[in-house]
Design a protein around this motif. Sequence first.
Motif, PDB file in Angstrom:
ATOM      1  N   MET A 220       0.841  -1.174   0.000  1.00 51.04           N
ATOM      2  CA  MET A 220       0.000   0.000   0.000  1.00 51.04           C
ATOM      3  C   MET A 220       0.896   1.250   0.000  1.00 51.04           C
ATOM      4  SD  MET A 220      -3.288   1.104   2.324  1.00 51.04           S
ATOM      5  CE  MET A 220      -2.645   0.690   3.900  1.00 51.04           C
ATOM      6  N   THR A 221       0.506   2.251  -0.754  1.00 47.28           N
ATOM      7  CA  THR A 221       1.250   3.506  -0.853  1.00 47.28           C
ATOM      8  C   THR A 221       1.103   4.302   0.437  1.00 47.28           C
ATOM      9  OG1 THR A 221       0.844   3.596  -3.227  1.00 47.28           O
ATOM     10  CG2 THR A 221       1.495   5.643  -2.154  1.00 47.28           C
ATOM     11  N   PRO A 222       2.220   4.713   1.045  1.00 45.98           N
ATOM     12  CA  PRO A 222       2.126   5.527   2.266  1.00 45.98           C
ATOM     13  C   PRO A 222       1.457   6.877   1.975  1.00 45.98           C
ATOM     14  CG  PRO A 222       4.368   4.722   1.918  1.00 45.98           C
ATOM     15  CD  PRO A 222       3.598   4.419   0.676  1.00 45.98           C
ATOM     16  N   MET A 223       0.549   7.263   2.864  1.00 44.78           N
ATOM     17  CA  MET A 223      -0.180   8.524   2.722  1.00 44.78           C
ATOM     18  C   MET A 223       0.268   9.496   3.815  1.00 44.78           C
ATOM     19  SD  MET A 223      -2.011   8.115   0.057  1.00 44.78           S
ATOM     20  CE  MET A 223      -3.174   9.469   0.112  1.00 44.78           C
ATOM     21  N   PHE A 224       0.219  10.791   3.471  1.00 47.29           N
ATOM     22  CA  PHE A 224       0.662  11.843   4.380  1.00 47.29           C
ATOM     23  C   PHE A 224      -0.365  12.962   4.431  1.00 47.29           C
ATOM     24  CE2 PHE A 224       4.341   9.527   3.194  1.00 47.29           C
ATOM     25  CZ  PHE A 224       5.207   9.598   4.272  1.00 47.29           C
ATOM     26  N   ASN A 225      -0.447  13.612   5.581  1.00 46.88           N
ATOM     27  CA  ASN A 225      -1.195  14.851   5.719  1.00 46.88           C
ATOM     28  C   ASN A 225      -0.191  15.999   5.692  1.00 46.88           C
ATOM     29  OD1 ASN A 225      -3.854  13.869   5.943  1.00 46.88           O
ATOM     30  ND2 ASN A 225      -3.529  13.352   8.086  1.00 46.88           N
ATOM     31  N   VAL A 226      -0.678  17.188   5.361  1.00 48.61           N
ATOM     32  CA  VAL A 226       0.192  18.365   5.258  1.00 48.61           C
ATOM     33  C   VAL A 226      -0.419  19.506   6.068  1.00 48.61           C
ATOM     34  CG1 VAL A 226       1.202  20.082   3.704  1.00 48.61           C
ATOM     35  CG2 VAL A 226       0.969  17.710   2.947  1.00 48.61           C
ATOM     36  N   VAL A 227       0.427  20.192   6.832  1.00 48.46           N
ATOM     37  CA  VAL A 227       0.047  21.421   7.533  1.00 48.46           C
ATOM     38  C   VAL A 227       0.906  22.547   6.979  1.00 48.46           C
ATOM     39  CG1 VAL A 227      -0.038  22.631   9.745  1.00 48.46           C
ATOM     40  CG2 VAL A 227      -0.612  20.197   9.632  1.00 48.46           C
ATOM     41  N   VAL A 228       0.259  23.592   6.471  1.00 48.49           N
ATOM     42  CA  VAL A 228       0.967  24.751   5.929  1.00 48.49           C
ATOM     43  C   VAL A 228       0.676  25.945   6.826  1.00 48.49           C
ATOM     44  CG1 VAL A 228       1.293  26.262   3.936  1.00 48.49           C
ATOM     45  CG2 VAL A 228       0.675  23.851   3.579  1.00 48.49           C
ATOM     46  N   SER A 229       1.706  26.486   7.447  1.00 51.00           N
ATOM     47  CA  SER A 229       1.561  27.677   8.289  1.00 51.00           C
ATOM     48  C   SER A 229       1.671  28.921   7.419  1.00 51.00           C
ATOM     49  CB  SER A 229       2.653  27.712   9.358  1.00 51.00           C
ATOM     50  OG  SER A 229       2.530  26.612  10.214  1.00 51.00           O
ATOM     51  N   VAL A 230       0.646  29.754   7.474  1.00 51.08           N
ATOM     52  CA  VAL A 230       0.591  30.964   6.652  1.00 51.08           C
ATOM     53  C   VAL A 230       0.895  32.168   7.536  1.00 51.08           C
ATOM     54  CG1 VAL A 230      -0.847  32.401   5.171  1.00 51.08           C
ATOM     55  CG2 VAL A 230      -1.072  29.901   5.097  1.00 51.08           C
ATOM     56  N   ASP A 231       2.082  32.718   7.354  1.00 56.49           N
ATOM     57  CA  ASP A 231       2.521  33.903   8.083  1.00 56.49           C
ATOM     58  C   ASP A 231       2.079  35.145   7.307  1.00 56.49           C
ATOM     59  OD1 ASP A 231       4.960  36.042   8.148  1.00 56.49           O
ATOM     60  OD2 ASP A 231       4.643  35.114  10.111  1.00 56.49           O
ATOM     61  N   PRO A 232       1.452  36.117   7.965  1.00 55.33           N
ATOM     62  CA  PRO A 232       0.952  37.285   7.232  1.00 55.33           C
ATOM     63  C   PRO A 232       2.056  38.114   6.574  1.00 55.33           C
ATOM     64  CG  PRO A 232       0.713  37.616   9.600  1.00 55.33           C
ATOM     65  CD  PRO A 232       1.162  36.197   9.397  1.00 55.33           C
ATOM     66  N   THR A 233       3.239  38.146   7.147  1.00 55.27           N
ATOM     67  CA  THR A 233       4.335  38.920   6.570  1.00 55.27           C
ATOM     68  C   THR A 233       4.839  38.297   5.274  1.00 55.27           C
ATOM     69  OG1 THR A 233       5.000  39.602   8.788  1.00 55.27           O
ATOM     70  CG2 THR A 233       6.602  39.903   7.026  1.00 55.27           C
ATOM     71  N   CYS A 234       5.079  37.004   5.289  1.00 57.00           N
ATOM     72  CA  CYS A 234       5.624  36.330   4.107  1.00 57.00           C
ATOM     73  C   CYS A 234       4.567  36.068   3.039  1.00 57.00           C
ATOM     74  CB  CYS A 234       6.265  35.007   4.508  1.00 57.00           C
ATOM     75  SG  CYS A 234       7.715  35.220   5.557  1.00 57.00           S
ATOM     76  N   TRP A 235       3.337  35.824   3.460  1.00 58.61           N
ATOM     77  CA  TRP A 235       2.277  35.505   2.507  1.00 58.61           C
ATOM     78  C   TRP A 235       1.506  36.734   2.059  1.00 58.61           C
ATOM     79  CZ3 TRP A 235       0.578  30.505   0.824  1.00 58.61           C
ATOM     80  CH2 TRP A 235       1.368  29.462   1.287  1.00 58.61           C
ATOM     81  N   GLY A 236       1.651  37.837   2.754  1.00 57.04           N
ATOM     82  CA  GLY A 236       0.922  39.058   2.420  1.00 57.04           C
ATOM     83  C   GLY A 236       1.090  39.522   0.989  1.00 57.04           C
ATOM     84  N   PRO A 237       2.318  39.536   0.458  1.00 51.70           N
ATOM     85  CA  PRO A 237       2.517  39.997  -0.915  1.00 51.70           C
ATOM     86  C   PRO A 237       2.092  38.998  -1.996  1.00 51.70           C
ATOM     87  CG  PRO A 237       4.609  39.960   0.300  1.00 51.70           C
ATOM     88  CD  PRO A 237       3.569  39.347   1.166  1.00 51.70           C
ATOM     89  N   ARG A 238       1.755  37.772  -1.611  1.00 57.95           N
ATOM     90  CA  ARG A 238       1.403  36.741  -2.591  1.00 57.95           C
ATOM     91  C   ARG A 238       0.038  37.003  -3.213  1.00 57.95           C
ATOM     92  NH1 ARG A 238       5.948  36.432  -1.844  1.00 57.95           N
ATOM     93  NH2 ARG A 238       7.064  34.960  -0.600  1.00 57.95           N
ATOM     94  N   LYS A 239      -0.029  36.881  -4.532  1.00 58.20           N
ATOM     95  CA  LYS A 239      -1.312  36.981  -5.231  1.00 58.20           C
ATOM     96  C   LYS A 239      -2.074  35.679  -5.042  1.00 58.20           C
ATOM     97  CE  LYS A 239       0.949  39.140  -8.983  1.00 58.20           C
ATOM     98  NZ  LYS A 239       1.190  39.066 -10.405  1.00 58.20           N
ATOM     99  N   GLU A 240      -3.393  35.771  -5.046  1.00 59.70           N
ATOM    100  CA  GLU A 240      -4.215  34.572  -4.907  1.00 59.70           C
ATOM    101  C   GLU A 240      -3.886  33.548  -5.987  1.00 59.70           C
ATOM    102  OE1 GLU A 240      -8.334  35.582  -4.793  1.00 59.70           O
ATOM    103  OE2 GLU A 240      -8.092  36.857  -3.036  1.00 59.70           O
ATOM    104  N   SER A 241      -3.679  34.011  -7.207  1.00 60.68           N
ATOM    105  CA  SER A 241      -3.376  33.086  -8.307  1.00 60.68           C
ATOM    106  C   SER A 241      -2.061  32.352  -8.068  1.00 60.68           C
ATOM    107  CB  SER A 241      -3.348  33.823  -9.644  1.00 60.68           C
ATOM    108  OG  SER A 241      -2.372  34.849  -9.621  1.00 60.68           O
ATOM    109  N   ASP A 242      -1.079  33.020  -7.441  1.00 57.46           N
ATOM    110  CA  ASP A 242       0.195  32.377  -7.126  1.00 57.46           C
ATOM    111  C   ASP A 242       0.028  31.332  -6.026  1.00 57.46           C
ATOM    112  OD1 ASP A 242       1.466  33.984  -8.978  1.00 57.46           O
ATOM    113  OD2 ASP A 242       2.148  35.441  -7.483  1.00 57.46           O
TER     114      ASP A 242
END
Length: 128
Positions: free
Chosen positions: A1-23
């Motif tokens: 069986m293929t091992p499965m993983f969950n992912v947690v992405v921490s969104v920091d307002p300083t680093c993610w603030g300039p990111r466009k939604e499309s990006d």
Amino acid sequence: MTPMFNVVVSVDPTCWGPRKESDVLADWIEPLSAHPQIKDVIFIGAVKRFAHLKAPKVRFVPGGADDRELVLDLGCQPGVEGVIRLRHNSKLRFPVSAGLITATIDGYLKNARNGYYQMDLSDVPYPY
């Protein structure tokens, strides 16, 4: 069986603030939700700007969620080998690719199964 993983992405307002939604959609949400070894993807933190972006396997938890507690909870789910914790701390746009996710999973399975494995990308030299 293929091992499965969950992912947690921490969104920091300083680093993610300039990111466009499309990006964010093209660079993070789509590659993670499309990866065949990813079961669930949870974005936590400053996610309000992106919470309307929909994709399979993805959910958003706004506010100050404790990512350590979430990692522990997600790692205890049946059928989940482990949890990948991602943080974006670069000034530049840094996309996540299927190859990067696969390399991280492969490194864990080869070197640290049932343990802790960290792939630190902050050491990649960028011209600022």
